[in-house]
Design a protein around this motif. Structure first.
Motif, mmCIF file in Angstrom:
data_model
loop_
_atom_site.group_PDB
_atom_site.id
_atom_site.type_symbol
_atom_site.label_atom_id
_atom_site.label_comp_id
_atom_site.label_asym_id
_atom_site.label_seq_id
_atom_site.Cartn_x
_atom_site.Cartn_y
_atom_site.Cartn_z
ATOM 1 N N GLY A 201 0.784 -1.232 0.000
ATOM 2 C CA GLY A 201 0.000 0.000 0.000
ATOM 3 C C GLY A 201 0.812 1.276 0.000
ATOM 4 N N HIS A 202 2.131 1.199 0.194
ATOM 5 C CA HIS A 202 2.927 2.430 0.184
ATOM 6 C C HIS A 202 3.195 2.868 -1.245
ATOM 7 N N LEU A 203 3.429 4.153 -1.424
ATOM 8 C CA LEU A 203 3.671 4.720 -2.742
ATOM 9 C C LEU A 203 5.049 5.356 -2.826
ATOM 10 N N CYS A 204 5.594 5.332 -4.030
ATOM 11 C CA CYS A 204 6.786 6.088 -4.369
ATOM 12 C C CYS A 204 6.352 7.150 -5.370
ATOM 13 N N ILE A 205 6.604 8.416 -5.049
ATOM 14 C CA ILE A 205 6.168 9.548 -5.871
ATOM 15 C C ILE A 205 7.405 10.319 -6.304
ATOM 16 N N GLY A 206 7.554 10.528 -7.586
ATOM 17 C CA GLY A 206 8.755 11.229 -8.049
ATOM 18 C C GLY A 206 8.505 12.020 -9.317
ATOM 19 N N GLN A 207 9.603 12.384 -9.961
ATOM 20 C CA GLN A 207 10.891 12.569 -9.339
ATOM 21 C C GLN A 207 11.527 13.812 -9.944
ATOM 22 N N ILE A 208 12.317 14.482 -9.136
ATOM 23 C CA ILE A 208 13.125 15.605 -9.582
ATOM 24 C C ILE A 208 14.526 15.088 -9.884
ATOM 25 N N SER A 209 15.126 15.594 -10.952
ATOM 26 C CA SER A 209 16.488 15.196 -11.324
ATOM 27 C C SER A 209 17.362 16.431 -11.477
ATOM 28 N N ARG A 210 18.589 16.337 -10.956
ATOM 29 C CA ARG A 210 19.567 17.417 -11.067
ATOM 30 C C ARG A 210 20.914 16.834 -11.472
ATOM 31 N N THR A 211 21.669 17.580 -12.267
ATOM 32 C CA THR A 211 23.029 17.167 -12.628
ATOM 33 C C THR A 211 24.007 18.077 -11.893
ATOM 34 N N LEU A 212 24.248 17.745 -10.646
ATOM 35 C CA LEU A 212 25.225 18.428 -9.800
ATOM 36 C C LEU A 212 26.458 17.540 -9.706
ATOM 37 N N THR A 213 27.631 18.092 -9.971
ATOM 38 C CA THR A 213 28.830 17.255 -10.092
ATOM 39 C C THR A 213 29.354 16.740 -8.764
ATOM 40 N N ASP A 214 28.940 17.327 -7.667
ATOM 41 C CA ASP A 214 29.351 16.856 -6.354
ATOM 42 C C ASP A 214 28.334 15.829 -5.846
ATOM 43 N N PRO A 215 28.743 14.577 -5.649
ATOM 44 C CA PRO A 215 27.795 13.573 -5.152
ATOM 45 C C PRO A 215 27.178 13.937 -3.808
ATOM 46 N N ASN A 216 27.855 14.783 -3.052
ATOM 47 C CA ASN A 216 27.371 15.155 -1.721
ATOM 48 C C ASN A 216 26.648 16.503 -1.701
ATOM 49 N N SER A 217 26.304 17.026 -2.857
ATOM 50 C CA SER A 217 25.608 18.315 -2.914
ATOM 51 C C SER A 217 24.304 18.261 -2.128
ATOM 52 N N LYS A 218 24.001 19.357 -1.459
ATOM 53 C CA LYS A 218 22.769 19.472 -0.697
ATOM 54 C C LYS A 218 21.758 20.319 -1.474
ATOM 55 N N VAL A 219 20.490 19.929 -1.402
ATOM 56 C CA VAL A 219 19.425 20.711 -2.011
ATOM 57 C C VAL A 219 18.423 21.088 -0.928
ATOM 58 N N ASP A 220 17.585 22.022 -1.251
ATOM 59 C CA ASP A 220 16.556 22.476 -0.316
ATOM 60 C C ASP A 220 15.426 21.449 -0.302
ATOM 61 N N ALA A 221 15.400 20.612 0.713
ATOM 62 C CA ALA A 221 14.420 19.527 0.772
ATOM 63 C C ALA A 221 12.992 20.057 0.848
ATOM 64 N N THR A 222 12.795 21.171 1.558
ATOM 65 C CA THR A 222 11.449 21.736 1.695
ATOM 66 C C THR A 222 10.927 22.215 0.355
ATOM 67 N N ALA A 223 11.756 22.949 -0.384
ATOM 68 C CA ALA A 223 11.347 23.433 -1.704
ATOM 69 C C ALA A 223 11.155 22.276 -2.673
ATOM 70 N N SER A 224 12.035 21.281 -2.578
ATOM 71 C CA SER A 224 11.924 20.111 -3.446
ATOM 72 C C SER A 224 10.609 19.377 -3.210
ATOM 73 N N GLU A 225 10.277 19.156 -1.950
ATOM 74 C CA GLU A 225 9.024 18.465 -1.636
ATOM 75 C C GLU A 225 7.813 19.267 -2.111
ATOM 76 N N ALA A 226 7.866 20.575 -1.956
ATOM 77 C CA ALA A 226 6.750 21.415 -2.407
ATOM 78 C C ALA A 226 6.561 21.300 -3.914
ATOM 79 N N TRP A 227 7.659 21.266 -4.653
ATOM 80 C CA TRP A 227 7.586 21.133 -6.109
ATOM 81 C C TRP A 227 6.998 19.771 -6.493
ATOM 82 N N LEU A 228 7.459 18.722 -5.837
ATOM 83 C CA LEU A 228 6.926 17.391 -6.103
ATOM 84 C C LEU A 228 5.419 17.337 -5.834
#
Length: 373
Positions: free
Chosen positions: A279-306
């Motif tokens: 019954g659980h869902l996976c909802i996606g997805q945003i994709s970014r090409t950031l060259t640093d594997p450890n780059s941080k994004v704004d999770a709040t803004a990302s979730e709002a966009w999704l």
């Protein structure tokens, strides 16, 4: 010190399948995976097996992949939740259905163009005012976490060794790779194969090896089990991620991949969703090409966009309880995987960059293991 026949780096679906197949061929195999909870791209996958998206060149491989998945529950003694489901590739209101349909004419299974009414009949949760129709395909589906875990359990049951440590460099003897180093230990093996997904490029670059394996940062939402029912796998017919990948791997961008904190293109979103058996869902997805594997994004803004995008397409999902996640997704140019021995050194191979790893990794892992054993 134990010397293994094979050292496999990475325990996602590619590394797990390859480690199992190598062990099944009678090799002594060590698998190194940093995460004990499978917090990787496999973990957050839709679980799709796009056997329809094949060309004449890959028809045999896709058929082999589907055949393996039908047998895996018995081979691995685990319910992988394999089934065939309906896939709807939604067409936006402002897009031409006929023009979008032409993009799928080379598929081995002919696409079926559905009207808005037909699309909503298959998936009642769709917002009819948000689409101009959809393209229908039959689609394979598994639970990726259960499948990944089953591969790993069967691998260890056959005598394979799995250790949860992160590889930070390779062990060399002259021009031959003879193992790998972690913060805790050094491990020796006759041959090493890198299946580290989105971290493959960085790991090899530390040894001055450049491979055509890149990565996107993917962002998605995962819900707890819900009472609502999503009947189909929903994905967009016009895949923005593929365009982003093509732009990011253009020749003029290559040198930027080795620079820190580069952004090689604007983020894109491909609204889609799948519901699993529990019954659980996976909802996606945003994709970014950031060259640093450890780059941080704004999770709040990302979730709002999704939530905004999925809410337009599937209004019932806009405000469901969910946890935001991100992961790295490996890819190779032209949707081709990167497999084989590296030219720079002896004793080291790469097995990464799959566009459809859940479908293609199992048959390619079997072929690889048999070819080197």
């Amino acid at each position: 010190m134990t010397i293994y026949d094979w050292l496999v780096i990475g325990g996602g679906i590619t590394g797990a399948a390859l480690a199992y197949e190598l062990q099944a061929q009678g090799n002594k195999v060590l698998l190194l995976e940093p995460n004990s909870n499978l917090n990787n791209a496999t973990r957050y996958s839709y679980g799709g097996l796009p056997f329809w998206a094949t060309s004449p060149e890959t028809k045999e491989l896709c058929a082999e992949g589907m055949s393996i998945h039908r047998q895996l529950p018995e081979i691995l003694d685990c319910d992988t939740e394999f089934q065939e489901i309906n896939l709807l590739l939604t067409i936006k209101k402002n897009e031409s259905p006929e023009k979008i349909l032409k993009q799928y004419q080379s598929c081995e299974i002919p696409p079926q163009l559905l009207s808005v009414a037909e699309s909503c009949e298959l998936e009642p949760l769709l917002n009819p005012s948000a689409i101009a129709g959809a393209i229908y395909f039959p689609h394979g589906h598994i639970n990726p976490v259960k499948t990944n875990e089953a591969y790993l359990k069967t691998f260890t049951r056959l005598g394979g060794t799995m250790i949860h440590e992160s590889v930070n460099s390779f062990q060399f003897h002259q021009e031959t790779v003879v193992g790998a180093k972690t913060d805790q230990n050094t491990y020796r093996a006759d041959k090493t194969v890198v299946c580290a997904g989105g971290l493959t490029r960085r790991l090899l670059k530390q040894s001055s090896v450049t491979v055509p394996v890149y990565f996107t940062h993917a962002e998605l939402l995962e819900t707890p089990p819900l009472d609502l029912k999503l009947n189909t796998l929903i994905m967009p017919a016009h895949d923005q991620r593929l365009r982003l990948e093509a732009k990011a791997t253009a020749l003029e961008q290559e040198s930027l991949w080795d620079q820190p904190e580069e952004d090689l293109g604007s983020a894109v979103i491909d609204p889609g969703a799948i519901q699993f058996r529990d019954g659980h869902l996976c909802i996606g997805q945003i994709s970014r090409t950031l060259t640093d594997p450890n780059s941080k994004v704004d999770a709040t803004a990302s979730e709002a966009w999704l939530r905004e995008e999925i809410g337009t397409l599937l209004p019932a999902l806009k405000d469901v309880p969910a946890q935001w996640h991100s992961c790295l997704i490996a890819f190779s140019p032209n949707r081709e995987s990167t497999i084989g021995k590296l030219e720079e050194y002896d004793g080291i191979y790469v097995f990464s960059g799959f566009t459809s790893p859940l479908l293609l990794a199992p048959p390619l892992a079997r072929r690889f293991a048999r070819s080197v054993s």
